[in-house]
Motif scaffolding. Structure first.
Motif, PDB file in Angstrom:
ATOM      1  N   CYS A 289       0.827  -1.203   0.000  1.00  0.00           N
ATOM      2  CA  CYS A 289       0.000   0.000   0.000  1.00  0.00           C
ATOM      3  C   CYS A 289       0.863   1.256   0.000  1.00  0.00           C
ATOM      4  O   CYS A 289       0.566   2.233  -0.715  1.00  0.00           O
ATOM      5  CB  CYS A 289      -0.924  -0.003   1.211  1.00  0.00           C
TER       6      CYS A 289
ATOM      7  N   LEU B 139      -6.421   1.910   6.023  1.00  0.00           N
ATOM      8  CA  LEU B 139      -7.186   0.798   5.459  1.00  0.00           C
ATOM      9  C   LEU B 139      -6.339  -0.465   5.383  1.00  0.00           C
ATOM     10  O   LEU B 139      -6.790  -1.558   5.754  1.00  0.00           O
ATOM     11  CB  LEU B 139      -7.689   1.181   4.074  1.00  0.00           C
TER      12      LEU B 139
ATOM     13  N   VAL C  20      -7.509   2.421  -4.856  1.00  0.00           N
ATOM     14  CA  VAL C  20      -8.280   1.492  -4.038  1.00  0.00           C
ATOM     15  C   VAL C  20      -8.513   0.186  -4.781  1.00  0.00           C
ATOM     16  O   VAL C  20      -8.347  -0.911  -4.227  1.00  0.00           O
ATOM     17  CB  VAL C  20      -9.635   2.122  -3.631  1.00  0.00           C
TER      18      VAL C  20
ATOM     19  N   ASN D 108      -6.991  -3.415  -3.689  1.00  0.00           N
ATOM     20  CA  ASN D 108      -7.903  -4.511  -3.383  1.00  0.00           C
ATOM     21  C   ASN D 108      -7.583  -5.753  -4.209  1.00  0.00           C
ATOM     22  O   ASN D 108      -7.546  -6.874  -3.688  1.00  0.00           O
ATOM     23  CB  ASN D 108      -9.339  -4.056  -3.647  1.00  0.00           C
TER      24      ASN D 108
ATOM     25  N   SER E 189     -13.448  -1.955   6.531  1.00  0.00           N
ATOM     26  CA  SER E 189     -13.536  -0.545   6.172  1.00  0.00           C
ATOM     27  C   SER E 189     -14.324   0.263   7.204  1.00  0.00           C
ATOM     28  O   SER E 189     -14.043   1.447   7.417  1.00  0.00           O
ATOM     29  CB  SER E 189     -14.177  -0.388   4.785  1.00  0.00           C
TER      30      SER E 189
ATOM     31  N   TYR F 239     -13.491   1.947  -0.734  1.00  0.00           N
ATOM     32  CA  TYR F 239     -13.144   0.527  -0.639  1.00  0.00           C
ATOM     33  C   TYR F 239     -14.339  -0.305  -0.177  1.00  0.00           C
ATOM     34  O   TYR F 239     -14.562  -1.415  -0.663  1.00  0.00           O
ATOM     35  CB  TYR F 239     -11.984   0.359   0.342  1.00  0.00           C
TER      36      TYR F 239
ATOM     37  N   MET G   3     -15.012  -3.351  -2.791  1.00  0.00           N
ATOM     38  CA  MET G   3     -14.632  -4.715  -2.417  1.00  0.00           C
ATOM     39  C   MET G   3     -15.787  -5.706  -2.529  1.00  0.00           C
ATOM     40  O   MET G   3     -15.563  -6.903  -2.698  1.00  0.00           O
ATOM     41  CB  MET G   3     -14.026  -4.740  -1.009  1.00  0.00           C
TER      42      MET G   3
END
Length: 302
Positions: A55, A75, A204, A208, A241, A266, A270
């Motif tokens: 990240c 996150l 994001v 993911n 989240s 997110y 997701m």
């Protein structure tokens, strides 16, 4: 940003669903986890070390502004949540592995999440304050996951036939609840979606997808079975989240709504990426995995 649907409705719904999952589990399923020490180690290293590093690299590559950069790191440091258990159940993952990973990650997050967030704020926002994890949120995860599952297991141990009859209806209800949550989340945030997605949508999505790929791929490369790898993939690929949003907007912690934007985006993305991931990894059943699948109480959607 965070609605009644996600803060109250979703936890209640997932608690009911986790009760259904418990109806399909027994003590023997958890004893089998002791045969997967390598899986547990791989999953925890990926969650605690690898993903924050990935990240951080993405944040720098995409050139995010400080608030959004910290939000992404927050996150990444957040543990998996009950949604990961649900997706694992729907797509044939080893649910007992998910439950154990969720519990362990929630405990570790008490230490790891503040460390990652403090390092991130120190790097991107040198003048910001430190943050401690809300203990009540950790306890909430335990309550939503462990208590309903334990109750379901108790029912199964005493009324096995009844629990078996409920297995299929509960899976159907789980899917219906998930669709309702997705629809409600989109409708609730429709006025802000465009701005949010323009700001962090790309990073994001990439984060993911990488999380899901690492969570599933690392155990498979280590020789783990498909159900166990699906469980790890969902646990590592689906972060909590709601917890990240709570920490970002809490006046006692970060008190910054812009930091919550990545988690808000997110939380919608997701749902779709996890469903696509589940479809891709379950559309073909490898013969070598059939024996492993038979050893635990979940089956893939057909």
């Amino acid at each position: 940003m965070d609605s009644w649907l996600t803060t109250v409705g979703l936890p209640i719904a997932l608690a009911i669903i986790m009760l259904g999952l418990g109806l399909g589990l027994s003590i023997a399923d958890f004893r089998r986890i002791a045969t997967y020490p390598l899986l547990m180690l791989i999953a925890l290293v990926c969650q605690v070390v690898v993903l924050p590093g990935v990240c951080f690299g993405l944040v720098l590559a995409f050139g995010l502004e400080p608030d959004l950069a910290v939000g992404m790191m927050l996150l990444a440091a957040s543990p998996g949540g009950t949604t990961a258990n649900l997706y694992s159940h729907l797509f044939g993952g080893h649910v007992a592995v998910n439950i154990t990973l969720t519990a362990v990650n929630s405990v570790l997050a008490v230490v790891t999440l503040p460390v990652v967030v403090n390092l991130s704020t120190g790097y991107f926002q040198p003048d910001s304050q430190s943050v401690g994890l809300q203990v009540d949120k950790v306890l909430q995860v335990f309550a939503i996951v462990l208590i309903p599952v334990a109750l379901g297991m108790l029912i199964r141990s005493r009324f096995t036939r009844f629990a078996d009859r409920l297995a299929k209806p509960v899976k159907i209800v789980s899917a219906v609840v998930l669709v309702a949550v997705i629809t409600g989340a989109i409708l609730n945030e429709r006025a802000n979606l465009a701005d949010y997605f323009l700001a962090v949508g790309a990073v994001v999505l990439v984060f993911n997808l990488i999380s899901l790929a690492i969570g599933y791929g690392a155990p498979r490369l280590a020789g783990m079975g498909k159900p166990e790898s699906i469980a790890a993939g969902m646990e590592i690929g689906i972060h909590n989240s709601t917890l990240a949003i709570a920490i970002a907007v809490s006046p006692a912690l970060l008190d910054n709504t812009r930091i919550a934007i990545p988690a808000a985006v997110y939380g919608i993305v997701m749902f779709f990426t996890a469903a696509g991931f589940g479809y891709l990894v379950t559309r073909r059943k490898a013969p070598a995995d059939e024996g492993t699948r038979a050893d635990h109480p979940t089956t893939a959607l057909s």
